[in-house]
Each structure stands twice: as C-alpha cells, then as structure tokens.
Scaffold this active site. Structure first.
Site, PDB file in Angstrom:
ATOM      1  N   LYS A  51       0.338   3.718  -2.736  1.00  0.00           N
ATOM      2  CA  LYS A  51      -0.923   4.591  -2.591  1.00  0.00           C
ATOM      3  C   LYS A  51      -0.497   6.006  -2.813  1.00  0.00           C
ATOM      4  O   LYS A  51      -1.221   6.989  -2.954  1.00  0.00           O
ATOM      5  CB  LYS A  51      -1.897   4.089  -1.799  1.00  0.00           C
ATOM      6  CG  LYS A  51      -2.461   3.150  -1.733  1.00  0.00           C
ATOM      7  CD  LYS A  51      -3.398   2.468  -0.479  1.00  0.00           C
ATOM      8  CE  LYS A  51      -4.046   1.050  -1.043  1.00  0.00           C
ATOM      9  NZ  LYS A  51      -4.625   0.411  -0.001  1.00  0.00           N
ATOM     10  N   SER A  81       0.673  -1.200   0.048  1.00  0.00           N
ATOM     11  CA  SER A  81      -0.124   0.009  -0.054  1.00  0.00           C
ATOM     12  C   SER A  81       0.805   1.208  -0.091  1.00  0.00           C
ATOM     13  O   SER A  81       0.343   2.439  -0.011  1.00  0.00           O
ATOM     14  CB  SER A  81      -0.940  -0.127   1.065  1.00  0.00           C
ATOM     15  OG  SER A  81      -1.936  -1.111   1.179  1.00  0.00           O
ATOM     16  N   SER A 125      -6.456   3.639   3.896  1.00  0.00           N
ATOM     17  CA  SER A 125      -5.783   2.757   3.103  1.00  0.00           C
ATOM     18  C   SER A 125      -6.602   1.874   2.219  1.00  0.00           C
ATOM     19  O   SER A 125      -6.589   0.710   1.998  1.00  0.00           O
ATOM     20  CB  SER A 125      -4.717   1.987   3.866  1.00  0.00           C
ATOM     21  OG  SER A 125      -3.979   1.526   2.941  1.00  0.00           O
TER      22      SER A 125
END
Length: 381
Positions: free
Chosen positions: A59, A56, A121
């Site tokens: 991101k 993640s 997230s």
C-alpha cells in the site's frame, strides 16, 4: 595474465567460505533490509533482493500513486470519490479484511481516503482510489507496476491495490525500502500522516498498527503487512540525531514477534551499523606493469567512490582485490579503464568499482621496442 593486487591497508586478504557466508548480525525474519536514508547504502540484507509477498506493505505504492495525482492536479485533498459496490464488498467489513468502513454508493474525500489507506490499512479505500485513477483495480495495478519500474524498483509486480494474496503480487524488501525512501524524500508534506496513531471515520476509531510508533524514539512511519502467505512484516523508519534509517522485514510468525523484532532491528540500525567508505573516486590504489611503455608502470586509481553499510563486527571480514589483465600494453591514456576493484562482504553481497590509469604512458620508439622484445626473448617471455 589476470593480475590481483590486494588492498592490504584496508582489508583482510582472504576468508574461509564459512566466513563469507555469514554476517555477525542476523534476524529471524525471512527477508530483511536496513537502509541508510541519506546515502541509500544497504547496511544489512537478508534475502533483500528476493521478490516476496508484501501483503499490505504494498500500500506504500498505492499511496504514492495518490500523492502523485495530488501533485499533478488530478486530485485535490477535498476531491470526492465514489465508493462502488465492488470497493465496498471486496474491501469492506463483510470481506473480513482491513477496512475503512466506507458506505456503499457513498462518496469520500481523498484526504480521508489517504488516512484510510495509511492509518487504517483500508482495502476499501485502496480500491476506491484505484478505480478513480485506473478505471479498474486491474488497470491500476498495471499502472503501479509500470511506475515502480520507472523508479528503478525492478522486482515489483503488482496484481492489486491492496496487497491481497496473489502469485503475481511481489516486491523485494530492498525495493520496499527504496520506495519508502522515495516517499519520505519526495513527499514530506504527506509523510507526516504515517506517524498518526489513529483515525476516525464513520464514527469508528481505528489505530495505526505500526508497533514502533510511541515506543521507539524517533519512529515516524511507515506500514505493516500481514497475510497467511507473507507472515507479519513491517516497513519502518526513524530519525535520531539527524540520521534516518529505514528497516524492512517480513515473515514473522506473530504480531508479537513482529513488534519485538521491529524494535530490535531499528535499535541495531542506529547502534550497530554504519556506512564504510572503502575508496574515494580518484584514490590511487596501486600500480600496473606496462609492456613497451616509456615508463615501466602506471598508477591505478578508483574511477568512482565505493561505500556500503556494514555491521561493526563485520569490518574485518571484507574481501577486496584490485584486478586487471596485465601487463598493460602501451600506449595507455589517463582515464582508460583497465580493471576493477572486486569486493565481497561477509553477508554475501558483492560489488565492484572500475579502476583507471592515473597517467598517460606513451609507447616506446622503434629502438626501445626492439630492445624490449630482445630482453623478453632472452627471459623466455
């Protein structure tokens, strides 16, 4: 002949192979980088250039694409985007992944989606903005990759908007640090969101997973990551006394280990590392012999400045040499690049800076050249 002039005043002339291979500082993370925000200098690197699965942490790039869409007018913060069944199914609670808990076939405002991406997230939030900007998540991932390369993040290869495991989804720790620096520098109006500790959407409160927020004084971002493939990782930044550091690491074995290492690395970033300026542009470093010149030698100066980050205990382990092919042959013009400074750091990093002639030296006349040739013949040159 290749000539080497050692910079005695600045460096240790020689090192054993073992000294060159190991810095005084290390980490249990498989990949790690500490970056000075102001200069962009790398203070520490462990496999920092090696492309890795970022989970993640990628991101950051998804969010950057949204920030750019806001800047150029494609989005407003109150722009309402549709939540497709694909975004809901692949990014929602049923998928077992991090989620913002968006409802299928609903609409969500961009301002909320940004917080869903950064604070929660949410994979569903990432897919919503990906489909809005790229038509499909696949197209958006290609856009992410192309934009990353435009920013100089050459290790980046994105296969999706979320960081979901994929063999083609990779970026180095160093490029993640540079990406974080770009976001902080370019979008301060949105960067504050990275320090928000919680966000509630659809009546569900979720907390920011960044282990440094509220624990390390000055910490204000950025993003955690975790998959079975990548281990536990973090992109973090903090500011203290007007200095900012960015820390990126990956490959920790647990959430607890990530929290402990994040505090250790960030504390070290401020207390144990600093930027060293080895040479300044224009600084005279030595001189080179000139053959058939009206002067016997010419001063050599650095064409550019050279600075880098280093652990305080590694300063005596820098290896640097001034290298040129000599003797130089006249005529030589001021500014001619005639060699370079070659530097090796204890953690294995290598770098160089061009070296140029500091003065012009004309070629001798016919009589002078004949005399020099005769003298060289006598010496057996």
């Amino acid at each position: 002949m290749r000539r080497l002039l050692c910079l005695f005043a600045l460096i240790t002339v020689s090192l054993s192979p073992s000294a060159l291979a190991q810095s005084a500082f290390d980490t249990r993370a498989s990949h790690a980088v500490i970056l000075d925000f102001e200069t962009g200098d790398v203070l520490f690197s462990k496999n920092g250039d090696e492309a890795m699965p970022p989970a993640s942490m990628s991101k950051l790039m998804t969010a950057l694409m949204v920030f750019e869409a806001l800047e150029d007018g494609r989005f407003e913060l109150d722009t309402s985007l549709p939540v497709s069944e694909n975004a809901w199914r692949r990014g929602g609670a049923a998928s077992g992944s991090s989620t913002m808990f968006l409802d299928v076939n609903s609409r969500a405002e961009v301002g909320d989606l940004i917080r869903g991406i950064i604070v929660q997230s949410g994979n569903d939030a990432c897919i919503v903005v990906a489909e809005a900007l790229g038509g499909t998540e696949e197209n958006f991932a290609q856009m992410m990759t192309e934009r990353a390369h435009e920013l100089g993040l050459e290790s980046a290869s994105f296969a999706n908007a979320t960081g979901w495991p994929d063999p083609d989804h990779r970026i180095s720790a160093l490029d993640l640090a540079r990406l974080a620096r770009h976001i902080i520098e370019t979008y301060p109006q949105y960067y504050d969101i990275y320090s928000e500790t919680e966000f509630t959407y659809n009546g569900i409160r979720q907390y920011n997973r960044n282990p440094l927020l509220g624990v390390f004084d000055g910490a204000d971002g950025l993003k955690t990551g975790h998959t079975e493939e990548s281990g536990y990782g973090l992109v973090a930044s903090a500011e203290r006394d007007g200095e900012r550091r960015i820390v990126v690491f990956n490959g920790m074995e647990s959430n607890r280990a990530r929290a402990d290492e994040s505090e250790r690395l960030m504390r070290a970033a401020f207390s144990e590392f600093s930027t060293v300026e080895l040479v300044e542009a224009g600084e005279v470093l030595g001189e080179a012999e000139i053959y058939l010149g009206v002067a016997p030698s010419v001063e050599l100066r650095a064409a550019d400045s050279l600075s880098f980050g280093l652990h305080r205990r590694d300063r005596d382990g820098i290896s640097a040499e001034l290298v040129y092919e000599g003797p130089l042959h006249a005529p030589v013009q001021e500014g001619d690049v005639v060699g370079q400074i070659e530097v090796t750091l204890p953690d294995g990093r290598e770098m160089s800076v061009p070296v140029e002639a500091a003065q012009s030296v004309a070629r001798k006349g016919a009589m002078g050249r004949a005399g020099a040739a005769f003298a060289r013949l006598i010496r057996g040159g």
